[in-house]
Every structure is written in structure tokens, then in C-alpha cells.
Design a protein around this motif. Structure first.
Motif, PDB file in Angstrom:
ATOM      1  N   ALA A 365     -30.575 -22.232  67.834  1.00 12.85           N
ATOM      2  CA  ALA A 365     -30.833 -22.386  69.271  1.00 12.85           C
ATOM      3  C   ALA A 365     -29.632 -21.888  70.085  1.00 12.85           C
ATOM      4  CB  ALA A 365     -31.118 -23.847  69.592  1.00 12.85           C
ATOM      5  N   GLU A 366     -28.426 -22.104  69.571  1.00 18.44           N
ATOM      6  CA  GLU A 366     -27.219 -21.677  70.296  1.00 18.44           C
ATOM      7  C   GLU A 366     -27.173 -20.145  70.405  1.00 18.44           C
ATOM      8  OE1 GLU A 366     -27.160 -23.792  67.698  1.00 18.44           O
ATOM      9  OE2 GLU A 366     -26.749 -25.639  68.817  1.00 18.44           O
ATOM     10  N   LYS A 367     -27.505 -19.487  69.316  1.00 15.97           N
ATOM     11  CA  LYS A 367     -27.434 -18.019  69.333  1.00 15.97           C
ATOM     12  C   LYS A 367     -28.536 -17.426  70.226  1.00 15.97           C
ATOM     13  CE  LYS A 367     -25.064 -17.689  64.961  1.00 15.97           C
ATOM     14  NZ  LYS A 367     -25.087 -17.329  63.549  1.00 15.97           N
ATOM     15  N   VAL A 368     -29.719 -18.042  70.165  1.00 12.85           N
ATOM     16  CA  VAL A 368     -30.792 -17.561  71.043  1.00 12.85           C
ATOM     17  C   VAL A 368     -30.363 -17.726  72.505  1.00 12.85           C
ATOM     18  CG1 VAL A 368     -33.187 -17.935  71.774  1.00 12.85           C
ATOM     19  CG2 VAL A 368     -32.612 -18.017  69.334  1.00 12.85           C
ATOM     20  N   ALA A 369     -29.764 -18.865  72.820  1.00 11.75           N
ATOM     21  CA  ALA A 369     -29.308 -19.109  74.201  1.00 11.75           C
ATOM     22  C   ALA A 369     -28.238 -18.090  74.601  1.00 11.75           C
ATOM     23  CB  ALA A 369     -28.769 -20.529  74.325  1.00 11.75           C
ATOM     24  N   TRP A 370     -27.360 -17.766  73.677  1.00 12.77           N
ATOM     25  CA  TRP A 370     -26.318 -16.769  73.956  1.00 12.77           C
ATOM     26  C   TRP A 370     -26.946 -15.408  74.288  1.00 12.77           C
ATOM     27  CZ3 TRP A 370     -24.423 -12.050  72.666  1.00 12.77           C
ATOM     28  CH2 TRP A 370     -23.095 -11.767  72.997  1.00 12.77           C
ATOM     29  N   ILE A 371     -27.939 -15.043  73.499  1.00 14.40           N
ATOM     30  CA  ILE A 371     -28.614 -13.752  73.724  1.00 14.40           C
ATOM     31  C   ILE A 371     -29.337 -13.763  75.071  1.00 14.40           C
ATOM     32  CG2 ILE A 371     -30.530 -12.310  72.893  1.00 14.40           C
ATOM     33  CD1 ILE A 371     -29.538 -13.151  70.012  1.00 14.40           C
ATOM     34  N   GLN A 372     -29.974 -14.884  75.375  1.00 14.30           N
ATOM     35  CA  GLN A 372     -30.671 -14.983  76.667  1.00 14.30           C
ATOM     36  C   GLN A 372     -29.695 -14.831  77.831  1.00 14.30           C
ATOM     37  OE1 GLN A 372     -32.538 -18.777  76.014  1.00 14.30           O
ATOM     38  NE2 GLN A 372     -34.502 -17.873  75.447  1.00 14.30           N
ATOM     39  N   GLN A 373     -28.514 -15.375  77.638  1.00 13.01           N
ATOM     40  CA  GLN A 373     -27.528 -15.333  78.722  1.00 13.01           C
ATOM     41  C   GLN A 373     -26.874 -13.946  78.849  1.00 13.01           C
ATOM     42  OE1 GLN A 373     -24.356 -18.216  78.270  1.00 13.01           O
ATOM     43  NE2 GLN A 373     -23.254 -17.355  80.024  1.00 13.01           N
ATOM     44  N   HIS A 374     -26.569 -13.338  77.711  1.00 13.96           N
ATOM     45  CA  HIS A 374     -25.770 -12.106  77.754  1.00 13.96           C
ATOM     46  C   HIS A 374     -26.581 -10.813  77.673  1.00 13.96           C
ATOM     47  CE1 HIS A 374     -22.793 -15.179  76.634  1.00 13.96           C
ATOM     48  NE2 HIS A 374     -21.930 -14.402  77.257  1.00 13.96           N
ATOM     49  N   TRP A 375     -27.648 -10.798  76.909  1.00 11.33           N
ATOM     50  CA  TRP A 375     -28.368  -9.535  76.704  1.00 11.33           C
ATOM     51  C   TRP A 375     -29.625  -9.401  77.552  1.00 11.33           C
ATOM     52  CZ3 TRP A 375     -28.195  -9.076  70.606  1.00 11.33           C
ATOM     53  CH2 TRP A 375     -26.857  -8.863  70.220  1.00 11.33           C
ATOM     54  N   LYS A 376     -30.313 -10.508  77.733  1.00  9.08           N
ATOM     55  CA  LYS A 376     -31.566 -10.437  78.494  1.00  9.08           C
ATOM     56  C   LYS A 376     -31.374  -9.789  79.870  1.00  9.08           C
ATOM     57  CE  LYS A 376     -35.001 -13.347  80.575  1.00  9.08           C
ATOM     58  NZ  LYS A 376     -35.350 -14.680  80.981  1.00  9.08           N
ATOM     59  N   PRO A 377     -30.312 -10.146  80.627  1.00  4.92           N
ATOM     60  CA  PRO A 377     -30.143  -9.501  81.947  1.00  4.92           C
ATOM     61  C   PRO A 377     -30.004  -7.986  81.849  1.00  4.92           C
ATOM     62  CG  PRO A 377     -28.723 -11.429  81.753  1.00  4.92           C
ATOM     63  CD  PRO A 377     -29.284 -11.176  80.388  1.00  4.92           C
ATOM     64  N   LEU A 378     -29.379  -7.522  80.782  1.00  2.00           N
ATOM     65  CA  LEU A 378     -29.207  -6.073  80.615  1.00  2.00           C
ATOM     66  C   LEU A 378     -30.552  -5.366  80.490  1.00  2.00           C
ATOM     67  CD1 LEU A 378     -26.338  -6.083  77.976  1.00  2.00           C
ATOM     68  CD2 LEU A 378     -26.169  -5.165  80.292  1.00  2.00           C
ATOM     69  N   PHE A 379     -31.481  -6.020  79.795  1.00  2.00           N
ATOM     70  CA  PHE A 379     -32.795  -5.416  79.551  1.00  2.00           C
ATOM     71  C   PHE A 379     -33.735  -5.575  80.753  1.00  2.00           C
ATOM     72  CE2 PHE A 379     -31.511  -5.836  75.103  1.00  2.00           C
ATOM     73  CZ  PHE A 379     -32.095  -4.731  74.506  1.00  2.00           C
ATOM     74  N   GLU A 380     -33.687  -6.744  81.369  1.00  2.00           N
ATOM     75  CA  GLU A 380     -34.790  -7.036  82.292  1.00  2.00           C
ATOM     76  C   GLU A 380     -34.652  -6.362  83.649  1.00  2.00           C
ATOM     77  OE1 GLU A 380     -33.422 -11.556  83.587  1.00  2.00           O
ATOM     78  OE2 GLU A 380     -35.490 -11.183  83.054  1.00  2.00           O
ATOM     79  N   GLN A 381     -33.406  -6.152  84.105  1.00  2.00           N
ATOM     80  CA  GLN A 381     -33.269  -5.657  85.467  1.00  2.00           C
ATOM     81  C   GLN A 381     -33.666  -4.194  85.619  1.00  2.00           C
ATOM     82  OE1 GLN A 381     -29.334  -6.921  86.373  1.00  2.00           O
ATOM     83  NE2 GLN A 381     -29.994  -9.021  86.706  1.00  2.00           N
ATOM     84  N   LYS A 382     -33.326  -3.397  84.641  1.00  2.55           N
ATOM     85  CA  LYS A 382     -33.651  -1.972  84.793  1.00  2.55           C
ATOM     86  C   LYS A 382     -34.779  -1.514  83.885  1.00  2.55           C
ATOM     87  CE  LYS A 382     -29.380  -0.154  86.563  1.00  2.55           C
ATOM     88  NZ  LYS A 382     -28.057   0.289  86.156  1.00  2.55           N
ATOM     89  N   PHE A 383     -34.981  -2.235  82.796  1.00  4.77           N
ATOM     90  CA  PHE A 383     -35.863  -1.661  81.773  1.00  4.77           C
ATOM     91  C   PHE A 383     -37.147  -2.453  81.541  1.00  4.77           C
ATOM     92  CE2 PHE A 383     -31.373  -0.664  80.681  1.00  4.77           C
ATOM     93  CZ  PHE A 383     -31.404   0.654  81.100  1.00  4.77           C
ATOM     94  N   TRP A 384     -37.368  -3.500  82.333  1.00  6.38           N
ATOM     95  CA  TRP A 384     -38.642  -4.219  82.297  1.00  6.38           C
ATOM     96  C   TRP A 384     -38.886  -4.936  80.981  1.00  6.38           C
ATOM     97  CZ3 TRP A 384     -42.589  -3.598  86.341  1.00  6.38           C
ATOM     98  CH2 TRP A 384     -42.127  -2.842  87.425  1.00  6.38           C
TER      99      TRP A 384
END
Ligand SMILES: [Zn+2]
Length: 462
Positions: A365-384
Motif C-alpha cells: 500500500a505504501e508503494k502504491v501511494a508513493w506512485i500515486q503521489q509522484h507518478w500519477k500527476p506526470l501521466f494525468e495532466q498531459k497524457f490523459w
């Protein structure tokens, strides 16, 4: 419009702070390269149109292995090799037939993968219709000598089509044995299709149980299932005719196809990416899983084209026999276990080539949360691409992952709405794939691969 634009700008500027700035720039380059110079679609055309469908053990599957290897050899991988795998070879034989008696009104059917044949002239019997196998108990001795027809409609209210599929799929695999236990002579299964007006039957794996008779097992289209049900309501004594000539041809020697791009800093730590190269023996195996194999290959090619140098070893694996045995992934896992390999992360693509939505993640759960915090914004704002949740790995990684419980696993999730309309049917052809959607998926895969290679050690501390 202005208001939305302002919000987007704010989001982008947040991402651009500190460490994440170079990543966002790298991802822009990845996406641009994939859209402009991507080759997944071109390669998919060859795989589907020149080689065609490729059930494990078939000559076409063998051709796909050799051709995939040559594709990999054209790229600057450090090592390309075949891993021996033995697979059971099931062959459909002459086209199945089914019709209602005495009118001979045809019903669209397709043998389920692994089915045994009917007698050469076919068989005729009355039909017992149920929604659930558990209802069969109620019929007791009356099942003997009949064709069991499981007619459970797809639950269209469920948004997640994979979940709706999972609700019914065990009736496909368990059905023939359960029906045979009560003396049924054949098994007819309503196709797992998300489209209520679908007149294409969908195949898929089924299995028999030792000590219980193996009876012929066929999928019937949703439209034909409705029709048969209607006829049975008018006359429950209606007989139907079915004929199927499929058979097992024993074990065949074949291969997983593997390519490695050696890491510059931690060559012993391996990030696996790939999907299954086999398909069912209908359609062209385009979404399932030509897009997964050609897409993951092109993701690596995109990074190579950008001059990227991986820190960890990136290993591309095209697994053989996911559809009817998973022998390829089993072999991959056993070999890696015996060699005590360090498989630190894995990405699998086997859910179609529609527009990418995200990744299911098997990790803490900790690693998933880390990915949500750090990587998800990179993908969602420009790349849908915005869906990053805890979830199950793909089938192949799930199987070899039994030997590697700590490997972080990512299951590529394209848009799910149309997948189960075409899944395991004659509709799964090259024309059902859109180039831009496919290359967008390639870019999402390449971006994840890049981020993992750069930051997996950082996540590992969490
Ligand atoms: Zn698949």
C-alpha cells in the motif's frame, strides 16, 4: 475554455517543480516519438495480416516466434534468445455447426478451447437451460442424455467490463465437468460478450476433470442464446443438433521469445516487460494480444531511439501459451527461480490496444501511494492517463510471480469498454485497432518503464 486552460497551467507548473521536471520533459519526448515514429501499428499489421491467429503449438505460432525474434534482433538489444517451452496443441478442425430441430434454424457456435469432438455425424439431444451451474442439481437425473445450456446474460450495469467477465468465466471453465458429472452429453455456454446484440460466438479456455467424462463444449453467440431460450420456452422438449471436430494433438516444442537490454548500473536487477504472443485460433489476435507484444517491443524501441541508457536490465518477454495452459510463463518463472534472478519489477500488457487509462499495481500500500503521489500527476495532466490503483498482475506475470512474491507488478489498463465485444472472436482483427490509441499506449508503457528504471530504488526504500 479560458478557465480550464488556467487550471491546466497551474497543474503543469506544480509538476515542473524540483525533481520531476526532467521526467515530464522526457515523457513529452517519449510521447512525441511514439506518435511520430512509432512502429507498433506497422508491426501489428504484419503479425495479424501476414501471420494471422496463432494458437500455441500451431505453425503460425511458430512463425510468430521466429518473426518476433528477428524484429528484436534488428534493435540494439544485448541479447536475444528463445526459451524452450512445451505446450499442448489443440486444433479446432472443421467448422462447428449447430441448429434447432426440426427446422434446422442455425445457431452461431464456436468450440471452447480444449473441447473434445462430437461423434463424426454430430449429436442430437434435448436441452436443459439454466443461468447458473448450481441450478443443475435441481434437475437431478433429468440431466442425463441432455445438452446443458448455461445462459447467463452479461451484467451490463457493471462499469468495469473485466469484472463482469470474471463473474461468468468460471462457468465456462467448470461447466463441461459439472454437466458431465450429471450425465450431460454436451455443454453449450452463452458467450462472454459485453454487447447484447452480438451474434459472434466467443471462445475461451475450458477444462475437464480426471475421472469425469469429457463432453463437447461450445460457446453460443448472445443472439443465438436468446433465440434458443425463446424456442425452449415455447417447447421445452426441443432438440438441437451440434457438431464439432476439434482435437488435442499432444505436446509441441515451442518457445518464449526474450530480449535483454543490459543495465549500466545494476545489470543484475531486471525489469521484465511483455505480453503473450499466442492467441486464440479465431480472428487475428489483434487486441489479444498482438497489441500487447508489439506495444511493449515498441516501448523499448522508443527509449532506444531517444538514446536512453537503462540503469537496470530491461528484459522483453513474449510468453507462449497464455490462452490455453500458461506454459510459457510457468517455464519463465521456473527458469528465473532456478537461476535466482532478481526480478525487481514487471510490466504486462494483455488487455487490448485501446486508449491507455493507467496501470493496476501489485505492491505494498505504501508503494502504491508513493506512485500515486509522484507518478500519477506526470501521466494525468498531459497524457490523459490517470488510473493507478492497487490491483492484480496480468495472467502471465501472476503465474511466474508465484516464485517472486516481492516483485512490483504493473498491469497495463487501456480503456475497457470495447474489449469484451471483440475478445476471443472473429472480430479481433487489425482493423479493430486504432493507430493513435495504440501508440499512446506504447508511450504510456515506455514512460512507466523509464520512471521505474530511474526511481525503482527510491520506491524500494518505502
Ligand atoms: Zn490475452
Amino acid at each position: 475554455m479560458k478557465g480550464i486552460f488556467a487550471v491546466l497551467l497551474c497543474g503543469a507548473s506544480c509538476v515542473c517543480q524540483g525533481q520531476t521536471y526532467p521526467d515530464s520533459v522526457m515523457m513529452e519526448r517519449i510521447y512525441a516519438t511514439s506518435f511520430v515514429d512509432g512502429e507498433a501499428y506497422k508491426n501489428l499489421r504484419y503479425l495479424t495480416k501476414e501471420i494471422g491467429h496463432r494458437i500455441a503449438g500451431s505453425p503460425q505460432a511458430g512463425e510468430a516466434v521466429q518473426w518476433s525474434r528477428s524484429l528484436m534482433q534488428e534493435l540494439p538489444f544485448d541479447r536475444v534468445y528463445l526459451q524452450d517451452v512445451k505446450v499442448p496443441y489443440w486444433e479446432r478442425g472443421a467448422k462447428e455447426e449447430a441448429f434447432i430441430l426440426p427446422t434446422r434454424e442455425p445457431l452461431k457456435v464456436l468450440a471452447l478451447g480444449g473441447s473434445v469432438a462430437t461423434p463424426a455425424g454430430g449429436l442430437e439431444a434435448e436441452v436443459i437451460e439454466v443461468e447458473l451451474l448450481s441450478e443443475l442439481r435441481r434437475y437431478g437425473d433429468a440431466v442425463a442424455g441432455k445438452i446443458v445450456f448455461v445462459n447467463k446474460p452479461w451484467d451490463e450495469s457493471i462499469v468495469e467490463t473485466g469484472v463482469a467477465y470474471g463473474l461468468n468465466s468460471s462457468q465456462r471453465s467448470r461447466g463441461p465437468a459439472e454437466a458431465a458429472k450429471l450425465g450431460a452429453v454436451a455443454y453449450l455456454f452463452r458467450s462472454l460478450s459485453s454487447s447484447p446484440d452480438d451474434d459472434f460466438p466467443h471462445t475461451g479456455g475450458t477444462r475437464y476433470v480426471k475421472g469425469i467424462d469429457s463432453i463437447p463444449a461450445l460457446a453460443i453467440s448472445a443472439v443465438a442464446a436468446n433465440r434458443l431460450s425463446e424456442v425452449l420456452k415455447e417447447n421445452p422438449k426441443t432438440r438441437i443438433h451440434i457438431k464439432n471436430a476439434s482435437r488435442w494433438n499432444g505436446m509441441v516444442d515451442t518457445h518464449n521469445v526474450i530480449a535483454e537490454w543490459t543495465g549500466s548500473e545494476k545489470p543484475d536487477e531486471i525489469i521484465t516487460i511483455g505480453g503473450h504472443i499466442d492467441s486464440w485460433d479465431v480472428g487475428e489476435g489483434a487486441h489479444d494480444n498482438g497489441t500487447g507484444t508489439m506495444g511493449t517491443l515498441d516501448a523499448i524501441r522508443t527509449l532506444m531511439k531517444l538514446g536512453y541508457k537503462p540503469k537496470h536490465t530491461i528484459r522483453l518477454v513474449f510468453y507462449m501459451n497464455e490462452e490455453n495452459g500458461v506454459h510459457g510463463a510457468t517455464r519463465y518463472g521456473e527458469a528465473a527461480r532456478d537461476k535466482k534472478e532478481r526480478l525487481v519489477a514487471a510490466i504486462e500488457s494483455d488487455a487490448g490496444g485501446f486508449a491507455p487509462r493507467g496501470f493496476d499495481i501489485k505492491s505494498s500500500a505504501e508503494k502504491v501511494a508513493w506512485i500515486q503521489q509522484h507518478w500519477k500527476p506526470l501521466f494525468e495532466q498531459k497524457f490523459w492517463v490517470s488510473r493507478f490503483f492497487a490491483g492484480s498482475p496480468g495472467v502471465d506475470s501472476g503465474v511466474w510471480g508465484q516464485h517472486f512474491p516481492n516483485t512490483m507488478m504493473f498491469n497495463f489498463r487501456p480503456d475497457p469498454h470495447r474489449y469484451f465485444d471483440i475478445h476471443h472472436t472473429d472480430k479481433d482483427v487489425f482493423e479493430a485497432v486504432d493507430r493513435r490509441e495504440l501508440q499512446s499506449g506504447v508511450a504510456a508503457l515506455a514512460s512507466l518503464l523509464y520512471l521505474l528504471d530511474q526511481q525503482i530504488d527510491e520506491i524500494g526504500q518505502k
